[in-house]
Motif scaffolding. Structure first.
Motif, mmCIF file in Angstrom:
data_model
loop_
_atom_site.group_PDB
_atom_site.id
_atom_site.type_symbol
_atom_site.label_atom_id
_atom_site.label_comp_id
_atom_site.label_asym_id
_atom_site.label_seq_id
_atom_site.Cartn_x
_atom_site.Cartn_y
_atom_site.Cartn_z
ATOM 1 N N GLN A 1 -92.392 19.340 91.519
ATOM 2 C CA GLN A 1 -93.651 18.809 92.015
ATOM 3 C C GLN A 1 -94.564 19.995 92.306
ATOM 4 O OE1 GLN A 1 -94.773 15.550 92.463
ATOM 5 N NE2 GLN A 1 -96.729 16.538 92.927
ATOM 6 N N MET A 2 -95.708 20.014 91.659
ATOM 7 C CA MET A 2 -96.637 21.135 91.804
ATOM 8 C C MET A 2 -97.932 20.629 92.432
ATOM 9 S SD MET A 2 -95.972 23.085 88.163
ATOM 10 C CE MET A 2 -96.762 21.783 87.212
ATOM 11 N N ASN A 3 -98.217 21.101 93.625
ATOM 12 C CA ASN A 3 -99.420 20.710 94.348
ATOM 13 C C ASN A 3 -100.347 21.911 94.514
ATOM 14 O OD1 ASN A 3 -98.346 18.096 94.694
ATOM 15 N ND2 ASN A 3 -97.347 18.706 96.611
ATOM 16 N N ASN A 4 -101.608 21.615 94.808
ATOM 17 C CA ASN A 4 -102.606 22.666 95.014
ATOM 18 C C ASN A 4 -102.563 23.698 93.892
ATOM 19 O OD1 ASN A 4 -104.646 24.120 96.256
ATOM 20 N ND2 ASN A 4 -103.254 25.211 97.636
ATOM 21 N N LEU A 5 -102.602 23.211 92.677
ATOM 22 C CA LEU A 5 -102.484 24.099 91.525
ATOM 23 C C LEU A 5 -103.675 25.032 91.423
ATOM 24 C CD1 LEU A 5 -100.972 21.534 89.049
ATOM 25 C CD2 LEU A 5 -99.994 23.778 89.548
ATOM 26 N N LYS A 6 -103.405 26.233 90.939
ATOM 27 C CA LYS A 6 -104.411 27.267 90.786
ATOM 28 C C LYS A 6 -104.495 27.676 89.315
ATOM 29 C CE LYS A 6 -103.100 29.114 95.318
ATOM 30 N NZ LYS A 6 -102.635 30.307 96.065
ATOM 31 N N PRO A 7 -105.630 28.219 88.887
ATOM 32 C CA PRO A 7 -105.735 28.665 87.487
ATOM 33 C C PRO A 7 -104.635 29.634 87.082
ATOM 34 C CG PRO A 7 -107.902 28.600 88.492
ATOM 35 C CD PRO A 7 -106.914 28.313 89.587
ATOM 36 N N GLU A 8 -104.171 30.453 88.017
ATOM 37 C CA GLU A 8 -103.106 31.409 87.694
ATOM 38 C C GLU A 8 -101.746 30.750 87.492
ATOM 39 O OE1 GLU A 8 -105.245 31.544 90.256
ATOM 40 O OE2 GLU A 8 -104.272 32.305 92.091
ATOM 41 N N ASP A 9 -101.656 29.438 87.756
ATOM 42 C CA ASP A 9 -100.425 28.703 87.461
ATOM 43 C C ASP A 9 -100.361 28.279 85.996
ATOM 44 O OD1 ASP A 9 -100.791 27.109 90.636
ATOM 45 O OD2 ASP A 9 -99.373 28.711 90.137
ATOM 46 N N THR A 10 -101.430 28.493 85.252
ATOM 47 C CA THR A 10 -101.461 28.123 83.840
ATOM 48 C C THR A 10 -100.398 28.885 83.069
ATOM 49 O OG1 THR A 10 -103.814 27.563 83.877
ATOM 50 C CG2 THR A 10 -102.863 28.158 81.740
ATOM 51 N N ALA A 11 -99.540 28.141 82.374
ATOM 52 C CA ALA A 11 -98.435 28.745 81.631
ATOM 53 C C ALA A 11 -97.662 27.642 80.919
ATOM 54 C CB ALA A 11 -97.487 29.500 82.575
ATOM 55 N N VAL A 12 -96.747 28.062 80.068
ATOM 56 C CA VAL A 12 -95.744 27.139 79.542
ATOM 57 C C VAL A 12 -94.581 27.160 80.521
ATOM 58 C CG1 VAL A 12 -94.161 26.597 77.667
ATOM 59 C CG2 VAL A 12 -96.433 27.541 77.156
#
Length: 122
Positions: free
Chosen positions: A82-93
């Motif tokens: 579960q991923m909350n408060n996502l940030k642009p730096e979380d962008t990945a495969v």
């Protein structure tokens, strides 16, 4: 033959949430822990979180603590992130993986899924 299949990735705005799933089949007695890793373009694969099938040992990377939650259901052979408060730096495969020990080192994970793309827009 252990097979792992991830799902749940997608495009989300910063501050949003996603829930990744990993379905495992063909587990053997060597399967002890499951982990999530991620790889951004031009970067090495990085540890995100891991959990033992017993649920007794959970560990997170500092960058996701307080925002991501890993969980698993031994009977269903399924793990979630579960991923909350996502940030642009979380962008990945994002990849799920299976290991015979409680480790965070990707080279010690024996089986890997095909990956699911998570893109966080600003």
């Amino acid at each position: 033959q252990v097979q792992l299949v991830e799902s749940g990735g997608g495009l989300v705005q910063a501050g949003g949430s996603l829930r990744l799933s990993c379905a495992a089949s063909g587990r053997t007695f060597r399967s002890y822990a499951m982990g999530w890793f991620r790889q951004a373009p031009g970067k090495e694969r990085a540890f995100v979180a891991r959990i033992t099938w017993s649920g007794g040992i959970i560990q997170y990377a500092d960058s996701v603590k307080g925002r991501f939650t890993i969980s698993g259901d031994n009977a269903k052979n399924t793990m979630w992130l579960q991923m909350n408060n996502l940030k642009p730096e979380d962008t990945a495969v994002y990849y799920c993986a299976e290991a015979a020990s409680a480790t965070i080192r990707p080279e010690e994970y024996e089986h890997w899924g095909q990956g699911t793309q998570v893109t966080v827009s600003s």
